[in-house]
Design a protein around this motif. Sequence first.
Motif, short mmCIF file in Angstrom:
data_model
loop_
_atom_site.label_atom_id
_atom_site.label_comp_id
_atom_site.label_asym_id
_atom_site.label_seq_id
_atom_site.Cartn_x
_atom_site.Cartn_y
_atom_site.Cartn_z
N LYS A 42 -6.64 -8.79 -4.86
CA LYS A 42 -6.28 -9.59 -5.09
C LYS A 42 -6.56 -10.25 -7.15
N GLU A 43 -5.36 -10.70 -7.95
CA GLU A 43 -5.68 -11.44 -8.47
C GLU A 43 -4.66 -12.48 -8.90
N GLY A 44 -4.91 -12.95 -9.65
CA GLY A 44 -4.19 -14.51 -10.32
C GLY A 44 -2.37 -14.30 -9.90
N HIS A 45 -2.05 -13.25 -10.10
CA HIS A 45 -0.81 -13.09 -10.19
C HIS A 45 -0.21 -12.46 -8.56
N VAL A 46 -1.48 -11.28 -8.14
CA VAL A 46 -0.79 -10.20 -7.16
C VAL A 46 -2.41 -11.01 -6.54
N ASP A 47 -1.15 -9.71 -5.17
CA ASP A 47 -2.49 -9.95 -4.00
C ASP A 47 -2.39 -8.36 -3.53
N GLY A 48 -3.51 -7.18 -4.37
CA GLY A 48 -3.00 -6.18 -4.22
C GLY A 48 -4.18 -5.51 -2.66
N LYS A 49 -2.97 -4.61 -2.75
CA LYS A 49 -3.08 -4.13 -1.42
C LYS A 49 -3.42 -2.56 -1.60
N ALA A 50 -3.48 -2.23 -2.40
CA ALA A 50 -3.19 -0.64 -2.53
C ALA A 50 -4.87 -0.02 -2.55
N GLU A 51 -4.99 1.24 -2.91
CA GLU A 51 -6.18 1.94 -3.17
C GLU A 51 -6.21 3.02 -4.25
N GLY A 52 -5.28 2.53 -5.19
CA GLY A 52 -5.04 3.73 -5.85
C GLY A 52 -4.10 4.11 -6.87
N ILE A 53 -3.74 5.36 -7.22
CA ILE A 53 -2.57 5.63 -7.84
C ILE A 53 -2.13 6.67 -6.69
N TYR A 54 -1.00 6.71 -6.04
CA TYR A 54 -0.41 7.53 -5.01
C TYR A 54 0.57 8.46 -5.45
N LEU A 55 1.23 10.04 -5.02
CA LEU A 55 1.53 10.46 -5.21
C LEU A 55 1.94 10.49 -4.15
N LEU A 56 3.95 10.95 -5.12
CA LEU A 56 4.60 10.90 -4.22
C LEU A 56 6.24 11.74 -4.57
N ASN A 57 6.89 12.84 -3.48
CA ASN A 57 7.64 13.86 -4.16
C ASN A 57 8.83 13.17 -3.54
N GLN A 58 10.08 13.79 -4.38
CA GLN A 58 11.12 13.36 -5.10
C GLN A 58 11.84 14.39 -4.71
N ASP A 59 12.81 14.69 -3.14
CA ASP A 59 14.12 14.96 -3.23
C ASP A 59 15.10 15.18 -4.27
N PRO A 60 15.62 16.31 -5.14
CA PRO A 60 16.20 15.56 -6.24
C PRO A 60 17.97 15.36 -5.68
N GLN A 61 18.34 16.88 -4.63
CA GLN A 61 19.21 16.29 -4.00
C GLN A 61 19.54 15.00 -2.87
N THR A 62 19.00 14.47 -2.35
CA THR A 62 18.57 13.29 -2.03
C THR A 62 18.96 12.23 -2.06
N GLY A 63 17.33 12.23 -2.78
CA GLY A 63 16.99 10.88 -3.61
C GLY A 63 15.16 10.93 -3.04
N ASN A 64 15.39 11.46 -1.32
CA ASN A 64 14.35 10.79 -0.68
C ASN A 64 13.37 11.10 -1.03
N LEU A 65 12.19 9.77 -0.94
CA LEU A 65 10.80 9.81 -1.23
C LEU A 65 10.06 9.94 -0.23
N GLU A 66 8.62 11.22 -0.46
CA GLU A 66 7.31 10.91 0.21
C GLU A 66 6.94 11.05 0.16
N PHE A 67 5.38 10.66 0.96
CA PHE A 67 4.49 10.28 0.15
C PHE A 67 4.03 11.28 0.53
N VAL A 68 2.47 11.33 -1.18
CA VAL A 68 1.29 12.94 -0.34
C VAL A 68 0.45 12.69 -0.06
N CYS A 69 -0.31 11.93 -0.92
CA CYS A 69 -1.60 11.58 -1.20
C CYS A 69 -1.99 9.98 -2.18
N THR A 70 -3.12 9.50 -1.68
CA THR A 70 -3.85 9.15 -2.60
C THR A 70 -3.86 9.79 -3.91
N ALA A 71 -3.87 10.23 -4.61
CA ALA A 71 -4.15 11.04 -5.91
C ALA A 71 -5.00 10.99 -6.71
#
Length: 380
Positions: A42-71
Amino acid sequence: MRSLIILCLLSITCFKPMEAQSDVVKKRDSINKIYVGTYTRKEGHVDGKAEGIYLLNQDPQTGNLEFVCTAAQLINPSFVKVGKMGKYVYAVSELGPKDGDSGVVHSFEIQEDGSLKNIGKLGTGGFAPCHIALDRSGKYAFVSNYMGGIVMVYKIGSDGSLGKSQELKLENSDSAHAHSVKISGDNRYAYIADLGNDKIWIYRFNIMTGQLEPHKEKSIELEKGAGPRHISFAKNGSFLYSINELNSTVSAFSVKSDGSLNHLQNISALPETYRQGNSAADIHIHPSGKFLYTSNRGHNSIAIFQINSETGKLTHVDYIPVAGKTPRNFAISPYGKYLYAASQDTGNITTYKINEETGKLKPQEPVFQIKTPVCLEFVK
């Protein structure tokens, strides 16, 4: 055999070897990786809830996203940047005066599974580092500090690590808010968006020394209260565009041969009928060079403009709402098929199919849920 050897030597010496059509098709069809920068507390302008940098996969055909891990786990990695060869990732820790001597920039090596191995970190010379840029050679990184008026230049080693090259303090540093750096296509000039002083500072970039040197024009001044935030170049490099956070406008400039700028236009990033609060955030140009997109926090939308390739001026195309609140950064997929908008305060990413003829956006389902996303970076 001799012709084969010559062909191999040519491919080694070329800056970017030509790809066979089949290789291009394979790249279009392959899964893309996206690193997501976030806020973790939590900062003055945001209530941060994440763990760090996330990694997603993107399917270039459908555009769908998939969570992979906290990188990688670190505090407030609010901006991430992938190195030129796609082997390394750089991320700021957006820290304030209560956290130590300065903000921090981290260097990571991308592992085979997409996770990130920390290979070093350095201070940024100021607080609240908010942006990372690379020069066109990929040999230097530029970190902008929102607090302190300081831009740091780092030399990128062969192992991906960073070494300090220059600490640049902007004029009127007490009021300066360095928000981003953009390097010209010929790698000769650097443009620094100073939100606090309503200026874009112009520097000559010496790639031999890694130093930013004063330009004879020094800067170009925007409207009072504009608040330049991020910058994009037209595909041909002849025009520069600034998204202005405080008055929600886009400023267009022509780029002269000596790197100086000539103001062409200011155009609103909001509908004429909108009267509530807003702060503009990000700006990107479609790979075709025909369309420019910006994000609005408050109106919670993506604004679409068409670029006149001859004059550089913009015309409105459309405004499309995001399925969330406070869209900060957004990203266009390789080859320009999809746009992804990260909504900071509702923890989601909206996917849009891009009409490459009109530039318009069509929302896709489902809306992807992820904690406090603020920066999206494709591995290219």
